[in-house]
Design an enzyme around this catalytic site. Structure first.
Site, mmCIF file in Angstrom:
data_model
loop_
_atom_site.group_PDB
_atom_site.id
_atom_site.type_symbol
_atom_site.label_atom_id
_atom_site.label_comp_id
_atom_site.label_asym_id
_atom_site.label_seq_id
_atom_site.Cartn_x
_atom_site.Cartn_y
_atom_site.Cartn_z
ATOM 1 N N CYS A 91 -2.917 3.582 -1.496
ATOM 2 C CA CYS A 91 -2.957 2.117 -1.451
ATOM 3 C C CYS A 91 -1.658 1.489 -0.964
ATOM 4 O O CYS A 91 -1.642 0.320 -0.583
ATOM 5 C CB CYS A 91 -3.302 1.556 -2.821
ATOM 6 S SG CYS A 91 -4.853 2.202 -3.485
ATOM 7 N N HIS A 384 -9.879 -4.973 -1.105
ATOM 8 C CA HIS A 384 -8.807 -3.988 -0.983
ATOM 9 C C HIS A 384 -9.209 -2.809 -0.095
ATOM 10 O O HIS A 384 -9.626 -1.768 -0.580
ATOM 11 C CB HIS A 384 -8.415 -3.488 -2.380
ATOM 12 C CG HIS A 384 -7.457 -2.351 -2.408
ATOM 13 N ND1 HIS A 384 -6.368 -2.278 -1.567
ATOM 14 C CD2 HIS A 384 -7.435 -1.229 -3.181
ATOM 15 C CE1 HIS A 384 -5.707 -1.162 -1.824
ATOM 16 N NE2 HIS A 384 -6.334 -0.511 -2.794
ATOM 17 N N CYS A 419 0.929 -0.159 -6.768
ATOM 18 C CA CYS A 419 0.639 1.169 -7.305
ATOM 19 C C CYS A 419 -0.188 1.926 -6.275
ATOM 20 O O CYS A 419 -0.767 1.336 -5.366
ATOM 21 C CB CYS A 419 -0.133 1.057 -8.616
ATOM 22 S SG CYS A 419 -1.755 0.261 -8.435
#
Length: 432
Positions: A91, A384, A419
């Site tokens: 990510c 996302h 994260c």
């Protein structure tokens, strides 16, 4: 010794983010990344221009796409002489690409570059089962007809089932959501707290679109002009009716589809440069890339920690190096893999025992003003696409600082925290 140059953030482009298997179900990574590179080129008059480099990447990647960034650059309106390469850090991918480009600019190795990322959860790569893969390799290595026939005779129908990719952790077999359930239980984060943050993510995103914040950041693509996960009609009552998504059986699950990021397709890119390059091209920098830090946690061993807690370690190191406190920021962009993950990180910084024993600090870092958090929407609301989120956040953070400067007459500062799978965290400071 070379002088370290200031790294300017000039702006960015992204396509609207789309939930898996909706508008972009037939769009591939190269097509989406090409669209945002063209968006940057069109906005800044860079058609036919040779840039220092393009750094991008994807998490869900076909074997044929050895270098998505180079293929997209070649397909875009940028000059084909522009070097390009891929990075993958889950990510945090496109925040890591921004760090790579920024470092080269700071050292004078290049004068300009585009950092970006792309992911398609709809066009995820499929692979042979492991047994079939090994059988095919043995067939290809066979030197005689008898050996090839022997390999074929071992073929079984069950081997034909494809291997579907997932983002489960190899060492634990748990999904990121299952890991986050463990975290929120450990930090005693309630379902209501998560739903409140998730609602703010949607409301802030909707409000940002309505005031035109995304007008020059989002490039329409395949009939979509805004992120299709955003819910203007979201409410705590609606979020509260959703069932647990990752812990369905204990009766204690608090992560739902509403307070977690959806599987998403999309791409984003950010243009960075030296001040001299920006001036030569008549572009006013929105902000400056100041510094970055990475961290990792052991989420598997005897002293295992929460999978997504690495930013809790990276941020204090970054603050110390820059002589800042956690409260010395006008805005906070904390990636919302899950609303619960953000709240766990904030709770850790407020916890004196954690800060003393784990971070080696004399006291707790303290809390932040929640009104400064993800003010233009976060990943829960906007969506996302794994490798694209960092570039989405960076370009939006730079623009928000430019608006802050225009409104107050003062420079501002933003903390970015992300994260990533594998127990990783990448954080950065942007000023403008």
């Amino acid at each position: 010794m070379k002088t370290v140059k200031k790294v300017a953030i000039l702006g960015g482009a992204r396509i609207p983010f789309a939930r898996q298997n909706t508008q972009y179900q037939d769009a591939g990574n190269v097509e989406m990344l090409t669209a945002v590179l063209d968006g940057v080129a069109d906005r800044f008059g860079l058609r036919g221009e040779v840039l220092g480099e393009v750094a991008g990447g994807a998490v869900l990647k076909h074997s044929r796409d050895a270098n998505i960034s180079r293929e997209a650059t070649m397909a875009s309106s940028l000059a084909p002489q522009t070097p390009a390469y891929d990075v993958q850090q889950a990510c945090a991918t496109s925040l890591e690409t921004a760090i790579a480009v920024a470092n080269k600019i700071a050292l004078g190795q290049i004068e300009s570059g585009i950092a970006g990322g792309v992911d398609s959860a709809s066009d995820a790569p499929l692979a042979f089962s492991e047994r079939l893969r090994k059988l095919i390799l043995r067939f290809n290595r066979a030197k005689t007809r008898k050996a090839r026939l022997q390999a074929l005779l071992e073929l079984r129908p069950a081997m034909l089932a494809p291997s579907v990719p997932n983002v489960n952790e190899r060492r634990t077999g748990l999904s990121m959501g299952e890991h986050c359930e463990l975290m929120v239980k450990d930090w005693k984060i309630t379902r209501e707290e998560q739903d409140v943050l998730a609602l703010a993510s949607h409301r802030n995103g909707v409000a940002a679109y309505e005031r035109g914040f995304y007008d020059d950041l989002v490039v329409p693509f395949r009939g979509l002009s805004r992120d299709n996960n955003l819910r203007a009609d979201s409410s705590l009552e609606k979020l509260g009716r959703l069932k647990p998504a990752f812990d369905r059986h204990s009766g204690l699950g608090t992560l739902t589809a509403g307070n977690s990021t959806p599987l998403t397709d999309g791409a984003a890119a950010t243009l960075l440069s030296s001040e001299a390059w920006a001036q030569a091209h008549g572009i006013e920098p929105l902000a400056y890339f100041i510094d970055a830090e990475s961290a990792a946690v052991d989420f598997y061993g005897p002293d295992a920690e929460g999978l997504l807690m690495a930013p809790a370690y990276a941020v204090p190191r970054l603050l110390a190096r820059n002589g800042l406190s956690l409260q010395d920021f006008d805005y906070y962009e904390i990636h919302e893999a899950f609303a619960g993950q953000v709240l766990c990180t904030l709770a850790a910084w407020e916890d004196e025992r954690f800060c003393r024993e784990k971070l080696g600090l004399d006291a707790a870092l303290g809390g932040i003003d929640r009104a400064k958090l993800n003010v233009n929407g976060g990943s829960v609301g906007l969506g996302h696409p794994f490798a694209a989120t960092g570039a989405r956040i960076l370009a939006a953070a730079a623009k928000q600082l430019a608006e802050h400067r225009a409104k107050t007459g003062k420079r501002g500062r933003t903390l970015i925290s992300m994260c990533a799978a594998g127990g990783l965290g990448v954080v950065a400071i942007v000023e403008g």
